[in-house]
Design an enzyme around this catalytic site. Structure first.
Site, PDB file in Angstrom:
ATOM      1  N   GLY A   1      89.492  35.338  -6.504  1.00 16.70           N
ATOM      2  CA  GLY A   1      90.449  36.343  -6.049  1.00 16.70           C
ATOM      3  C   GLY A   1      90.007  37.786  -6.091  1.00 16.70           C
TER       4      GLY A   1
ATOM      5  N   PRO B   1      84.777  32.895  -7.709  1.00 15.39           N
ATOM      6  CA  PRO B   1      84.855  33.864  -6.615  1.00 15.39           C
ATOM      7  C   PRO B   1      84.326  33.282  -5.305  1.00 15.39           C
ATOM      8  CG  PRO B   1      82.881  34.243  -7.874  1.00 15.39           C
ATOM      9  CD  PRO B   1      83.580  33.093  -8.539  1.00 15.39           C
ATOM     10  N   GLY B   2      84.987  33.580  -4.240  1.00 15.99           N
ATOM     11  CA  GLY B   2      84.472  33.216  -2.919  1.00 15.99           C
ATOM     12  C   GLY B   2      84.185  34.487  -2.151  1.00 15.99           C
ATOM     13  N   ARG B   3      85.273  35.156  -1.805  1.00 14.29           N
ATOM     14  CA  ARG B   3      85.183  36.364  -0.979  1.00 14.29           C
ATOM     15  C   ARG B   3      84.227  37.406  -1.581  1.00 14.29           C
ATOM     16  NH1 ARG B   3      89.719  37.702   2.104  1.00 14.29           N
ATOM     17  NH2 ARG B   3      90.926  36.506   0.602  1.00 14.29           N
TER      18      ARG B   3
ATOM     19  N   CYS C   1      93.731  31.823  25.314  1.00 15.84           N
ATOM     20  CA  CYS C   1      95.041  31.967  25.964  1.00 15.84           C
ATOM     21  C   CYS C   1      96.162  32.079  24.931  1.00 15.84           C
ATOM     22  CB  CYS C   1      95.276  30.769  26.864  1.00 15.84           C
ATOM     23  SG  CYS C   1      93.917  30.559  27.991  1.00 15.84           S
TER      24      CYS C   1
HETATM   25  N1  LLP Z   1      89.918  29.327  -6.605  1.00 18.40           N
HETATM   26  C1  LLP Z   1      91.012  28.803  -6.043  1.00 18.40           C
HETATM   27  C2  LLP Z   1      91.779  27.810  -6.771  1.00 18.40           C
HETATM   28  C3  LLP Z   1      91.410  29.239  -4.768  1.00 18.40           C
HETATM   29  O1  LLP Z   1      92.510  28.739  -4.223  1.00 18.40           O
HETATM   30  C4  LLP Z   1      90.651  30.213  -4.081  1.00 18.40           C
HETATM   31  C5  LLP Z   1      91.033  30.672  -2.751  1.00 18.40           C
HETATM   32  C6  LLP Z   1      89.508  30.723  -4.714  1.00 18.40           C
HETATM   33  C7  LLP Z   1      89.171  30.258  -5.985  1.00 18.40           C
HETATM   34  C8  LLP Z   1      88.642  31.754  -4.079  1.00 18.40           C
HETATM   35  O2  LLP Z   1      89.329  32.921  -3.834  1.00 18.40           O
HETATM   36  P1  LLP Z   1      88.540  34.256  -3.405  1.00 18.40           P
HETATM   37  O3  LLP Z   1      87.659  34.641  -4.556  1.00 18.40           O
HETATM   38  O4  LLP Z   1      87.733  33.940  -2.206  1.00 18.40           O
HETATM   39  O5  LLP Z   1      89.595  35.227  -3.124  1.00 18.40           O
HETATM   40  N2  LLP Z   1      91.751  32.339   4.060  1.00 18.40           N
HETATM   41  C9  LLP Z   1      92.226  33.435   3.231  1.00 18.40           C
HETATM   42  C10 LLP Z   1      91.901  33.245   1.781  1.00 18.40           C
HETATM   43  C11 LLP Z   1      92.434  31.965   1.185  1.00 18.40           C
HETATM   44  C12 LLP Z   1      92.049  31.797  -0.253  1.00 18.40           C
HETATM   45  C13 LLP Z   1      92.387  30.436  -0.743  1.00 18.40           C
HETATM   46  N3  LLP Z   1      92.006  30.192  -2.101  1.00 18.40           N
HETATM   47  C14 LLP Z   1      91.655  34.729   3.783  1.00 18.40           C
HETATM   48  O6  LLP Z   1      90.975  34.696   4.798  1.00 18.40           O
HETATM   49  O7  LLP Z   1      91.910  35.795   3.233  1.00 18.40           O
END
Ligand code: LLP
Length: 399
Positions: free
Chosen positions: A225, A260-262, A328
């Protein structure tokens, strides 16, 4: 500086481009911020699941947070060791649970009582002990976009604290379950530390109360997050992030897990798209490009902002326009009312911060092949996923 123009020429557009040096730096900076404790970074594969991205992170020692068995298999294929892989998600199928157990990953993250029972049953059938964590819902408002906020009771994620406690006691008494972890994730694109600290405090005090019951939690998983800069938003300082979490853990001997992903990939990515036409309707100016919502869905789905710039266009004269794709749907846009110079056929636009939830959320809508993905680092550029062809599109269909 990345030479967008020559890469677009070499590989064609629309094109995803990832700077692996940025990916590495982001991972290492985050890892560094947790040095005061045992920590494990489990990269959230859903943000960008390209095997080359995963391999790059595996080399640095990253683990993986996965939400389907497909993601687990990707992580393993990329060389992420099984003991660093977590399987989360609100709806896991029996076959997914079974395979995760057989592959002996670090832990399965349980999201409901029903799932708890399913995992126990499947572990019993396999005569195995399932290492589990429970995702608790700390009922905290993460103050982010409602679609990516997950820590409130009204969201579908996790188990209420009191119910979770009962599940831990049941797990302790089960022959087939070993409760090794606890997990929370309150939302994505977080820019405020306060809710994270509050959630961490709530969950840490739960770990203490479990300790009294002789339930020894080893992994304290704070989810993902961490927000990034798309525009001029204030973002979280990593050191403060880690300190705020660590300060809630006094007296606890746990490994901090972070997902972390984003943060890892978001700002490493660029989406390149070429101008097809300029078009004017009454007073409105549209720039129609060859990329579309099927390639990068975030603006359409969340009205998410992505900075867009024209590459090497000299004209100083700018005016407001919408940047739209050929699909479209009126919702097919990358930006509305932004300033861009007058553009002509084949001028190039770069869309920034496209490394997370870009390609992974792409589709074949309107029978458009997915864009190619390339990686850039100190060794140059290389293709890491080729552009989809018409044959790729129909490969699984019978006729
Ligand atoms: N852990 C869990 C349990 C999660 O549900 C998520 C993201 C993460 C980690 C990673 O979160 P991050 O560090 O990337 O914020 N498609 C959306 C984001 C959906 C996130 C879903 N869960 C967007 O494009 O903003």
């Amino acid at each position: 500086m990345i030479d967008f123009k020559s890469l677009a020429k070499k590989y064609g557009t629309p094109l995803y481009l990832y700077d692996f040096e940025i990916v590495r730096k982001n991972y290492l900076d985050l890892k560094e911020s947790f040095t005061a404790r045992k920590s494990l970074i489990c990269y959230a594969v859903k943000a960008n699941s390209n095997l080359s991205v995963l391999k790059e992170l595996a080399k640095l020692g990253s683990g993986a947070d996965c939400v389907s068995i497909g993601e687990v298999k990707r992580a393993l294929k990329a060389g992420i060791p099984k003991y660093k892989i977590i399987f989360s998600g609100v709806g896991k199928r029996d076959d997914e649970i079974e395979e995760a157990l057989l592959r002996d990953i670090l832990m399965i993250n349980i999201e409901s009582e029903a799932e708890f029972e399913r995992v126990e049953l499947i572990a019993a059938k396999l005569e195995m002990v399932a290492r589990i964590s429970i995702r608790v819902n700390p009922n905290i408002d993460a103050k982010t976009h409602p679609y990516i906020s997950t820590g409130l009771s009204e969201n579908k994620f996790g188990v209420d604290i009191e119910d979770a406690k009962k599940l831990y006691i049941r797990a302790k008494n089960s022959k087939y379950l070993d409760p090794v972890g606890i997990h929370f994730h309150i939302g994505s694109q977080l820019t405020d530390l306060k809710p994270i600290k509050e959630a961490s405090e709530i969950v840490a005090s739960m770990v203490r109360s479990l300790k009294v019951l002789d339930i020894d939690i080893k992994f304290f998983d704070v989810g993902g997050g961490i927000g990034i800069k798309y525009d001029d938003e204030r973002t979280i300082n990593l050191y403060d992030y880690a300190q705020n979490i660590l300060s809630t853990l006094s007296g606890l001997d746990v490994t901090v897990v972070c997902e972390p992903g984003r943060y890892i990939v978001g700002n490493s990515g660029y989406f390149l798209t070429s101008v097809l036409y300029e078009k004017r309707n009454r007073d409105k100016r549209f720039v129609i490009v060859d990329g579309a919502m099927n390639d990068l869905l975030r603006p359409s789905l969340y009205k998410a902002f992505h900075k867009i710039a024209a590459v090497d266009v000299k004209s100083k004269e700018v005016s407001k326009c919408d940047v739209v794709g050929p699909i479209c749907e009126s919702g097919d846009f990358f930006a509305k009312d932004i300033d861009l110079p007058l553009l002509k056929h084949n001028d190039l636009l770069v869309i920034y911060s496209a490394g997370a939830y870009g390609f992974t959320m792409s589709s074949n809508y309107n029978s458009r092949g997915r864009a190619a993905e390339i990686a850039v680092d100190e060794n140059g550029d290389r293709i890491i996923r080729r552009r989809e062809s018409f044959e790729d599109l129909i490969r699984l269909e019978e006729n």
